[in-house]
Design a protein around this motif. Structure first.
Motif, mmCIF file in Angstrom:
data_model
loop_
_atom_site.group_PDB
_atom_site.id
_atom_site.type_symbol
_atom_site.label_atom_id
_atom_site.label_comp_id
_atom_site.label_asym_id
_atom_site.label_seq_id
_atom_site.Cartn_x
_atom_site.Cartn_y
_atom_site.Cartn_z
ATOM 1 N N ILE A 1 0.842 -1.201 0.000
ATOM 2 C CA ILE A 1 0.000 0.000 0.000
ATOM 3 C C ILE A 1 0.874 1.248 0.000
ATOM 4 O O ILE A 1 0.621 2.214 -0.729
ATOM 5 C CB ILE A 1 -0.948 -0.013 1.210
ATOM 6 N N LEU A 2 1.918 1.234 0.822
ATOM 7 C CA LEU A 2 2.824 2.373 0.903
ATOM 8 C C LEU A 2 3.546 2.586 -0.433
ATOM 9 O O LEU A 2 3.688 3.728 -0.896
ATOM 10 C CB LEU A 2 3.837 2.134 2.021
ATOM 11 N N ALA A 3 3.980 1.510 -1.059
ATOM 12 C CA ALA A 3 4.679 1.627 -2.344
ATOM 13 C C ALA A 3 3.761 2.210 -3.412
ATOM 14 O O ALA A 3 4.172 3.073 -4.203
ATOM 15 C CB ALA A 3 5.204 0.257 -2.780
ATOM 16 N N SER B 1 -6.912 7.894 0.335
ATOM 17 C CA SER B 1 -7.782 7.458 -0.767
ATOM 18 C C SER B 1 -7.806 5.942 -0.949
ATOM 19 O O SER B 1 -8.465 5.441 -1.864
ATOM 20 C CB SER B 1 -7.327 8.122 -2.078
ATOM 21 N N VAL B 2 -7.106 5.204 -0.087
ATOM 22 C CA VAL B 2 -7.084 3.740 -0.211
ATOM 23 C C VAL B 2 -8.475 3.185 0.092
ATOM 24 O O VAL B 2 -9.008 3.369 1.189
ATOM 25 C CB VAL B 2 -6.042 3.126 0.736
ATOM 26 N N THR B 3 -9.061 2.509 -0.867
ATOM 27 C CA THR B 3 -10.409 1.948 -0.729
ATOM 28 C C THR B 3 -10.467 0.585 -1.406
ATOM 29 O O THR B 3 -10.020 0.441 -2.555
ATOM 30 C CB THR B 3 -11.463 2.878 -1.368
ATOM 31 N N ASN B 4 -11.004 -0.394 -0.692
ATOM 32 C CA ASN B 4 -11.203 -1.743 -1.236
ATOM 33 C C ASN B 4 -9.914 -2.315 -1.838
ATOM 34 O O ASN B 4 -9.937 -2.929 -2.909
ATOM 35 C CB ASN B 4 -12.320 -1.745 -2.280
ATOM 36 N N TYR B 5 -8.801 -2.114 -1.123
ATOM 37 C CA TYR B 5 -7.541 -2.691 -1.570
ATOM 38 C C TYR B 5 -7.566 -4.193 -1.321
ATOM 39 O O TYR B 5 -7.790 -4.651 -0.192
ATOM 40 C CB TYR B 5 -6.379 -2.046 -0.819
ATOM 41 N N ALA B 6 -7.347 -4.973 -2.361
ATOM 42 C CA ALA B 6 -7.401 -6.437 -2.260
ATOM 43 C C ALA B 6 -6.065 -6.952 -1.758
ATOM 44 O O ALA B 6 -5.154 -7.231 -2.548
ATOM 45 C CB ALA B 6 -7.750 -7.048 -3.610
ATOM 46 N N GLY B 7 -5.928 -7.072 -0.443
ATOM 47 C CA GLY B 7 -4.662 -7.459 0.150
ATOM 48 C C GLY B 7 -4.595 -8.916 0.545
ATOM 49 O O GLY B 7 -5.603 -9.633 0.545
ATOM 50 N N ASP C 1 -9.106 1.124 9.416
ATOM 51 C CA ASP C 1 -9.498 0.177 8.379
ATOM 52 C C ASP C 1 -10.986 -0.118 8.584
ATOM 53 O O ASP C 1 -11.381 -0.694 9.595
ATOM 54 C CB ASP C 1 -8.667 -1.104 8.506
ATOM 55 N N THR C 2 -11.796 0.298 7.636
ATOM 56 C CA THR C 2 -13.254 0.218 7.797
ATOM 57 C C THR C 2 -13.848 -1.084 7.278
ATOM 58 O O THR C 2 -15.064 -1.242 7.267
ATOM 59 C CB THR C 2 -13.940 1.391 7.076
ATOM 60 N N SER C 3 -13.002 -2.004 6.841
ATOM 61 C CA SER C 3 -13.522 -3.257 6.293
ATOM 62 C C SER C 3 -14.336 -4.012 7.335
ATOM 63 O O SER C 3 -14.047 -3.980 8.537
ATOM 64 C CB SER C 3 -12.371 -4.138 5.809
#
Length: 293
Positions: free
Chosen positions: A243-245, A264-270, A283-285
């Motif tokens: 995410i940082l990169a 602006s990170v939203t719905n990042y598939a980690g 983290d609102t997940s």
């Protein structure tokens, strides 16, 4: 920031200051240890450095600082997920709460007590455990009426607790906080499946919803390289770096623009789940329970 040379936390403070001023770090990533997260938070907010933390301590983002972002569920979210499964889904009442005698153990234990109280459940039996005298805490209690166990301790302590606990209560469901599986996945095994109708007693952890493909790919690559399965904490650390990169690619090496990119990170598939940050850096997940082998 005072360069205090006394004690481990003074030394840690000095290391953070060196990273920020001498090495010109544009961001910091902290472990799941609550005190290190608060230390980085205090320094980062004064200086203006984005911080990604793996700590579940809910208080790190309660005052709405603009520089800190948390991956994974908070203590509050974990406690509520445990309480819903114990008191509502399973209809259990005799709960044993084992908490480590440190800040993270106290904060997590308080969160679970609050969640149980809000469900008007019978107050859990509390036992404070000392890693150096693990057996004493269990031996001092009659566990015959225990229907579920919640462990709020680090992974080495949880690893020491589980054999004795299973010897006394081999079938009850056990709920481990995130820190309890972060550093020693062999203690409880890798995440295997999400909670469904299966009520076979086992061991459980709270997590963001799985992204099956991203998690499977990460687990495969990790196993190929290291010959073992990663813990959830290692998956979160991997996600934090990626995410940082990605944010740095968007912002360049500018701390303020980097912070804005992280918001602006939203719905990042980690590898650790689906990640989204709110205005306070949480983290609102949605939080679910995952079964551990």
């Amino acid at each position: 920031v005072t360069r205090d040379e006394s004690g481990p936390w003074g030394q840690a403070s000095n290391q953070i200051v060196k990273l920020v001023f001498d090495d010109q770090a544009v961001a910091l990533i902290t472990s799941g240890e609550g005190r290190s997260a608060h230390l980085a938070e205090q320094i980062g907010n004064k200086i203006g450095v984005p911080i990604l933390t793996l700590s579940s301590d809910s208080t790190t983002t309660e005052i709405n600082l603009p520089w800190i972002f948390r991956l994974g569920p908070t203590d509050t979210a974990q406690a509520e997920a445990f309480a819903r499964n114990i008191y509502q889904s399973r209809k259990l009442q005799g709960v044993l709460l084992l908490r480590q005698n440190d800040r993270d153990g106290r904060m997590g234990g308080q969160a679970f007590l609050k969640a149980a109280g809000e469900m008007h459940a019978l107050a859990p039996i509390q036992v404070t455990v000392n890693p150096e005298r693990i057996s004493e805490g269990l031996a001092a209690k009659d566990l015959s009426a225990t229907q579920a166990v919640v462990i709020w301790a680090d992974a080495p302590t949880a690893h020491l607790l589980l054999p004795g606990l299973r010897g006394l209560q081999p079938t009850v469901p056990v709920y481990l906080c995130r820190k309890g599986v972060d550093r020693d996945s062999s203690a409880v095994g890798p995440v295997s499946s999400s909670v469904g109708d299966d009520q076979i007693p086992n061991q459980w952890v709270a997590s963001a919803p799985e992204n099956s493909q991203a998690r499977a790919d990460f687990y495969q690559r990790y196993h190929q390289r290291f010959g073992t399965q990663p813990s959830i904490g290692e998956a979160e650390a991997y996600d934090a770096i990626r995410i940082l990169a990605a944010a740095l690619h968007q912002s360049g090496p500018n701390r303020t623009r980097l912070r804005d990119a992280l918001t602006s990170v939203t719905n990042y598939a980690g590898a650790s789940g689906i990640i989204s940050f709110d205005h306070a850096g949480n983290d609102t997940s949605q939080v679910t329970l995952l079964k551990l082998k």
